[in-house]
Write an enzyme that holds these catalytic residues in place. Structure first.
Site, PDB file in Angstrom:
ATOM      1  N   GLY A 154       0.634  -0.855  -0.253  1.00  0.00           N
ATOM      2  CA  GLY A 154      -0.397   0.267  -0.157  1.00  0.00           C
ATOM      3  C   GLY A 154       1.041   1.081   0.063  1.00  0.00           C
ATOM      4  O   GLY A 154       2.106   0.925   0.399  1.00  0.00           O
ATOM      5  N   CYS A 211       5.691  -6.783   1.238  1.00  0.00           N
ATOM      6  CA  CYS A 211       5.631  -4.201   1.690  1.00  0.00           C
ATOM      7  C   CYS A 211       4.811  -3.910   2.545  1.00  0.00           C
ATOM      8  O   CYS A 211       5.120  -4.211   3.950  1.00  0.00           O
ATOM      9  CB  CYS A 211       5.379  -4.147  -0.040  1.00  0.00           C
ATOM     10  SG  CYS A 211       6.314  -3.059  -0.307  1.00  0.00           S
ATOM     11  N   TYR A 212       4.170  -3.471   1.911  1.00  0.00           N
ATOM     12  CA  TYR A 212       3.638  -2.337   3.325  1.00  0.00           C
ATOM     13  C   TYR A 212       2.678  -3.365   4.510  1.00  0.00           C
ATOM     14  O   TYR A 212       2.423  -3.379   5.766  1.00  0.00           O
ATOM     15  CB  TYR A 212       1.972  -1.166   3.010  1.00  0.00           C
ATOM     16  CG  TYR A 212       1.769  -0.204   3.930  1.00  0.00           C
ATOM     17  CD1 TYR A 212       2.261   0.273   4.723  1.00  0.00           C
ATOM     18  CD2 TYR A 212       0.386  -1.064   5.035  1.00  0.00           C
ATOM     19  CE1 TYR A 212       1.685   1.327   5.412  1.00  0.00           C
ATOM     20  CE2 TYR A 212       0.401  -0.658   5.810  1.00  0.00           C
ATOM     21  CZ  TYR A 212       0.313   0.772   5.997  1.00  0.00           C
ATOM     22  OH  TYR A 212       0.043   1.422   7.400  1.00  0.00           O
ATOM     23  N   HIS A 242       7.600  -8.065  -4.150  1.00  0.00           N
ATOM     24  CA  HIS A 242       6.352  -8.249  -4.317  1.00  0.00           C
ATOM     25  C   HIS A 242       6.140  -9.615  -4.962  1.00  0.00           C
ATOM     26  O   HIS A 242       6.325  -9.640  -6.213  1.00  0.00           O
ATOM     27  CB  HIS A 242       5.185  -7.069  -5.067  1.00  0.00           C
ATOM     28  CG  HIS A 242       4.932  -5.760  -4.528  1.00  0.00           C
ATOM     29  ND1 HIS A 242       3.622  -5.578  -3.673  1.00  0.00           N
ATOM     30  CD2 HIS A 242       5.556  -4.910  -4.220  1.00  0.00           C
ATOM     31  CE1 HIS A 242       3.409  -4.706  -3.457  1.00  0.00           C
ATOM     32  NE2 HIS A 242       5.417  -3.943  -3.305  1.00  0.00           N
ATOM     33  N   GLU A 285       3.893 -11.426  -6.250  1.00  0.00           N
ATOM     34  CA  GLU A 285       2.609 -11.160  -7.219  1.00  0.00           C
ATOM     35  C   GLU A 285       2.855 -11.192  -8.505  1.00  0.00           C
ATOM     36  O   GLU A 285       1.968 -10.890  -8.890  1.00  0.00           O
ATOM     37  CB  GLU A 285       1.681 -11.399  -5.852  1.00  0.00           C
ATOM     38  CG  GLU A 285       1.396  -9.501  -6.228  1.00  0.00           C
ATOM     39  CD  GLU A 285       1.916  -8.642  -4.824  1.00  0.00           C
ATOM     40  OE1 GLU A 285       3.202  -9.725  -4.422  1.00  0.00           O
ATOM     41  OE2 GLU A 285       1.701  -7.421  -4.487  1.00  0.00           O
ATOM     42  N   ASP A 330     -15.948 -10.459 -23.169  1.00  0.00           N
ATOM     43  CA  ASP A 330     -16.557 -10.328 -21.969  1.00  0.00           C
ATOM     44  C   ASP A 330     -17.432 -10.804 -22.287  1.00  0.00           C
ATOM     45  O   ASP A 330     -18.013 -11.450 -21.348  1.00  0.00           O
ATOM     46  CB  ASP A 330     -15.542  -9.127 -21.676  1.00  0.00           C
ATOM     47  CG  ASP A 330     -14.049  -9.134 -21.790  1.00  0.00           C
ATOM     48  OD1 ASP A 330     -13.019 -10.029 -21.715  1.00  0.00           O
ATOM     49  OD2 ASP A 330     -14.014  -7.409 -21.907  1.00  0.00           O
ATOM     50  N   LYS A 389      -8.553 -11.459 -18.330  1.00  0.00           N
ATOM     51  CA  LYS A 389      -9.019 -11.116 -19.982  1.00  0.00           C
ATOM     52  C   LYS A 389      -8.207 -12.901 -20.274  1.00  0.00           C
ATOM     53  O   LYS A 389      -9.291 -13.493 -20.764  1.00  0.00           O
ATOM     54  CB  LYS A 389      -8.002 -10.134 -20.968  1.00  0.00           C
ATOM     55  CG  LYS A 389      -8.373 -10.656 -22.214  1.00  0.00           C
ATOM     56  CD  LYS A 389     -10.020  -9.964 -22.086  1.00  0.00           C
ATOM     57  CE  LYS A 389     -10.143  -9.612 -23.597  1.00  0.00           C
ATOM     58  NZ  LYS A 389     -11.189  -8.443 -23.641  1.00  0.00           N
TER      59      LYS A 389
HETATM   60  N1  LIG Z   1     -21.763  -2.029 -28.589  1.00  0.00           N
HETATM   61  C1  LIG Z   1     -21.630  -2.925 -27.344  1.00  0.00           C
HETATM   62  N2  LIG Z   1     -23.483  -3.729 -27.478  1.00  0.00           N
HETATM   63  C2  LIG Z   1     -23.999  -3.638 -26.352  1.00  0.00           C
HETATM   64  N3  LIG Z   1     -22.851  -3.310 -24.902  1.00  0.00           N
HETATM   65  C3  LIG Z   1     -22.221  -3.213 -25.426  1.00  0.00           C
HETATM   66  C4  LIG Z   1     -21.326  -3.041 -26.135  1.00  0.00           C
HETATM   67  N4  LIG Z   1     -19.389  -2.210 -25.935  1.00  0.00           N
HETATM   68  C5  LIG Z   1     -19.232  -2.352 -24.979  1.00  0.00           C
HETATM   69  N5  LIG Z   1     -20.643  -3.228 -24.327  1.00  0.00           N
HETATM   70  C6  LIG Z   1     -20.588  -2.935 -22.885  1.00  0.00           C
HETATM   71  O1  LIG Z   1     -19.240  -2.450 -22.349  1.00  0.00           O
HETATM   72  C7  LIG Z   1     -18.480  -4.021 -21.682  1.00  0.00           C
HETATM   73  C8  LIG Z   1     -17.926  -3.421 -21.866  1.00  0.00           C
HETATM   74  O2  LIG Z   1     -17.063  -3.534 -22.879  1.00  0.00           O
HETATM   75  P1  LIG Z   1     -15.221  -4.171 -23.761  1.00  0.00           P
HETATM   76  O3  LIG Z   1     -14.690  -4.400 -25.114  1.00  0.00           O
HETATM   77  O4  LIG Z   1     -14.232  -4.242 -22.241  1.00  0.00           O
HETATM   78  O5  LIG Z   1     -16.052  -5.646 -23.403  1.00  0.00           O
HETATM   79  P2  LIG Z   1     -16.100  -6.221 -24.461  1.00  0.00           P
HETATM   80  O6  LIG Z   1     -16.023  -6.104 -26.181  1.00  0.00           O
HETATM   81  O7  LIG Z   1     -17.692  -7.394 -23.983  1.00  0.00           O
HETATM   82  O8  LIG Z   1     -14.953  -7.885 -24.879  1.00  0.00           O
HETATM   83  P3  LIG Z   1     -13.626  -7.015 -25.043  1.00  0.00           P
HETATM   84  O9  LIG Z   1     -12.492  -6.663 -24.517  1.00  0.00           O
HETATM   85  O10 LIG Z   1     -12.935  -8.968 -25.706  1.00  0.00           O
HETATM   86  O11 LIG Z   1     -14.363  -6.714 -26.568  1.00  0.00           O
HETATM   87  C9  LIG Z   1     -18.914  -5.468 -22.155  1.00  0.00           C
HETATM   88  O12 LIG Z   1     -18.305  -6.608 -21.624  1.00  0.00           O
HETATM   89  C10 LIG Z   1     -20.359  -4.903 -22.273  1.00  0.00           C
HETATM   90  O13 LIG Z   1     -21.690  -5.550 -21.626  1.00  0.00           O
HETATM   91  N1  LIG Z   2       4.612  -1.088  -1.949  1.00  0.00           N
HETATM   92  C1  LIG Z   2       4.242  -0.960  -0.724  1.00  0.00           C
HETATM   93  O1  LIG Z   2       3.773  -1.601   0.028  1.00  0.00           O
HETATM   94  C2  LIG Z   2       5.073   0.391  -0.100  1.00  0.00           C
HETATM   95  C3  LIG Z   2       5.004   0.581   0.749  1.00  0.00           C
HETATM   96  C4  LIG Z   2       5.620   1.943   1.797  1.00  0.00           C
HETATM   97  N2  LIG Z   2       4.876   2.843   1.168  1.00  0.00           N
HETATM   98  C5  LIG Z   2       6.904   1.803   1.032  1.00  0.00           C
HETATM   99  O2  LIG Z   2       7.421   2.930   1.111  1.00  0.00           O
HETATM  100  O3  LIG Z   2       7.563   1.392   1.934  1.00  0.00           O
END
Ligand SMILES: Nc1ncnc2c1ncn2[C@@H]1O[C@H](COP(=O)(O)OP(=O)(O)OP(=O)(O)O)[C@@H](O)[C@H]1O
Ligand SMILES: NC(=O)CC[C@H](N)C(=O)O
Ligand SMILES: O=c1[nH]c(=O)c2[nH+]cn([C@@H]3O[C@H](COP(=O)(O)O)[C@@H](O)[C@H]3O)c2[nH]1
Ligand SMILES: [Mg+2]
Length: 531
Positions: free
Chosen positions: A70, A97-98, A187, A189, A245, A387
């Site tokens: 953090g 970290c934090y 980190h 992760e 998505d 994704k």
């Molecule tokens: N043309 C559209 N018509 C209806 N809903 C849409 C449209 N474009 C985006 N959305 C909504 O917005 C959301 C986010 O869009 P985003 O482009 O991130 O996702 P996606 O289109 O489902 O997938 P991808 O990231 O593969 O394009 C979608 O999941 C959908 O719910």
């Molecule tokens: N990435 C962190 O968690 C940073 C912790 C704290 N802010 C530092 O600077 O040490």
């Protein structure tokens, strides 16, 4: 896996899986801890550190707790603290970290700022062994890690010993074997800590004893139960773009609530060529999902007229999407919920996840672009996933590869690939160039090697010569990147032969473009889209 205040309904659903609780102190990468745990088959939830009452934690019954990083300094007055009760629960704790600093501070150690700061790649010397390093790092080894800190522990609390040290962090890994408390200054992760995932797995599997039975199949079942619990007998409209998505979200919702679901596909006049036909035929015919196809191109293009600022474009589009969804739900007799395929990167880039100081990069239309006072409640089953995890889930649901493997296409569509004012003429020119570019990529067998490829129509006119005549037309840029989650990206290294072939075709075939460039910016510092 929710990133909200813990809600009582979620706990029983996960009851038959071992689980870890992640308390978030506002790190940019907290969600990656959850992701790494999921990858090793462990169910987890991320709760803000200050929304974790002792009784809720006990009811959740985690097998271990992770304290995230953090931005605060543990030495600052009023800086976040872990709930003191977690130190009396007898559970294993890993502080990152934090999280490490605050644990040390709360257990009687000393944390100080003003020493050597370390950001990015760093090396640590492994001096000992403990449960989280066993089988991963041998004593005496020098290992690469990723650091991002300015403060450090200068005195260990009782019962702790040092397992690894770096120049800027003498206590890079610390352990209290008896209480099963561990801390890392770096980190684990992030992928830039090469063995970080293995360290986390040791914590969850060996120290906490999690069995690793949490899979995308389990996610599917739990999410279906969650959707049913949230929606009840209500009606849901789902924004369906035909992208990865929303397709996965729609099929998951359909499995959960069947005919309570109606999908709405909005053609805003800024989609790619032939998109509408494909979406309608796939979802109506193949999946048998109720689908409304709304042509709203006049509405969107009309309201975008004269708009040049990227954030205003995005917010206009976000608002119009909701307006259209509201109109369409009325036509089908009313809906209580709006479902969207929102992913975690949409959330993190748009808003600060815990209300902390992480900054807004751009307002993804489906998150930061939502109007205030929207009436329908949101259903976003993929909100905590990245994704590539959504793709795994899509395959699990039997969605064809042609959809699951598609390049992402942003909701605002071509609007954010036309810097400056958007017009129908410009959208038509760009659509044509984009089609040629993608056709060549497919023909060359490169589509699946690329995360996302598209053309951008530049607001610049340049002079050219064609057929002995002078041209004064637009320039276009081609973009292609590789990525695993859209959070970082690299340029795709096309051959010059490929690029010149595409450029020739675009200039020859697209009226209005007389020059082609290739964008070679990675993310960061660029973003994938131009706006
Ligand atoms: N043309 C559209 N018509 C209806 N809903 C849409 C449209 N474009 C985006 N959305 C909504 O917005 C959301 C986010 O869009 P985003 O482009 O991130 O996702 P996606 O289109 O489902 O997938 P991808 O990231 O593969 O394009 C979608 O999941 C959908 O719910
Ligand atoms: N990435 C962190 O968690 C940073 C912790 C704290 N802010 C530092 O600077 O040490
Ligand atoms: O649905 C979306 N609504 C948006 O407003 C939006 N903006 C960017 N993107 C997509 O997100 C990924 C990361 O994009 P950036 O590097 O441009 O932020 C890339 O895959 C982008 O295409 C969006 N998707
Ligand atoms: Mg999309």
């Amino acid at each position: 896996m929710t990133h909200a205040a813990p809600d009582a309904a979620s706990a029983p659903l996960a009851q038959h899986h071992d689980r870890i609780l992640i308390l978030d102190f506002g790190s940019q990468v907290t969600q990656l801890i959850a992701r790494r745990l999921r990858e090793s088959g462990v169910y987890c939830e991320v709760w803000p550190f200050n929304a974790a009452p002792d009784d809720r934690i006990r009811a959740f019954a985690p097998k271990g707790i992770i304290l995230s990083g953090g931005p605060a300094s543990a030495t600052d007055e009023g800086s976040p603290r872990a709930p003191q009760a977690i130190f009396e629960m007898g559970l294993p704790i890993l502080g990152i970290c934090y999280g490490q600093q605050v644990m040390a501070h709360q257990l009687g150690g000393l944390v100080e700022g003003g020493h050597l700061r370390e950001f990015g790649r760093a090396h640590i010397d492994v001096t000992g062994d403990c449960a989280i390093t066993q089988g991963v790092w041998a004593p005496g080894a020098r290992e690469q890690v990723w650091m991002s800190h300015g403060d450090r522990i200068t005195r260990l609390p009782e019962g702790f010993r040092v397992v690894a040290a770096s120049e800027g962090a003498p206590f890079a890994v610390i352990a209290n074997d008896e209480r099963r408390y561990y801390g890392t200054m770096f980190h684990p992760e992030v992928v830039h800590t090469p063995h970080g995932a293995a360290l986390l797995k040791n914590f969850s599997h060996i120290v906490c004893g999690c069995s690793g039975d949490w899979t995308m199949g389990a996610f599917r079942a739990e999410m279906i139960a969650k959707i049913r619990a949230q929606v009840g007998t209500g009606r849901v409209v789902c924004g369906l773009s035909g992208g990865v998505d929303s397709s996965v979200a729609a099929v998951l919702l359909h499995e959960a609530i069947g005919d309570q679901l109606t999908c709405i596909y909005v053609d805003h006049g800024l989609m790619r060529a032939n998109e509408s036909e494909q979406v309608v035929s796939t979802f109506r015919d193949r999946f048998n999902i109720k689908l409304v196809h709304r042509d709203a191109s006049d509405l969107f293009l009309g309201q975008l007229s004269g708009v040049t600022d990227p954030e205003i474009k995005r917010k206009t589009i976000g608002r119009l999407f909701i307006e259209v969804f509201e109109e369409e739900q009325q036509k089908i007799g009313g809906a209580d919920f709006l479902a969207q395929g929102t992913l975690y990167p949409d959330v993190i880039e748009s808003v600060s996840a815990t209300g902390g100081p992480s900054v807004t990069i751009k307002s993804h239309h489906n998150v930061g672009g939502l109007p205030e006072g929207m009436r329908m409640k949101l259903v976003e089953p993929l909100r905590d996933l990245f994704k590539d995890e959504v793709r795994v889930l899509g395959r699990e649901l039997g969605i064809p590869e042609t959809i699951v493997g598609r390049h992402p296409f942003p909701g605002p569509g071509l609007a954010i690939r036309i810097p400056g004012e958007v017009t129908k003429e410009k959208a038509d020119i760009l659509r044509h160039a984009d089609t040629i570019y993608l056709e060549e990529i497919r023909n060359a067998g490169l589509y699946d090697a690329i995360w996302q490829a598209f053309a951008v129509l530049l607001p610049v006119r340049t002079v050219g010569v064609m057929g002995d005549g002078r041209t004064y037309d637009s320039a276009c840029a081609l973009r292609a990147v590789t990525s695993t989650d859209g959070m970082t990206a690299d340029v795709y290294p096309f051959s010059m032969e490929f690029l010149t072939r595409v450029a020739a075709r675009i200039v020859n075939e697209v009226r209005g473009i007389n020059r082609v460039t290739y964008d070679i910016t990675s993310k960061p510092p660029g973003t994938i889209e131009w706006e």
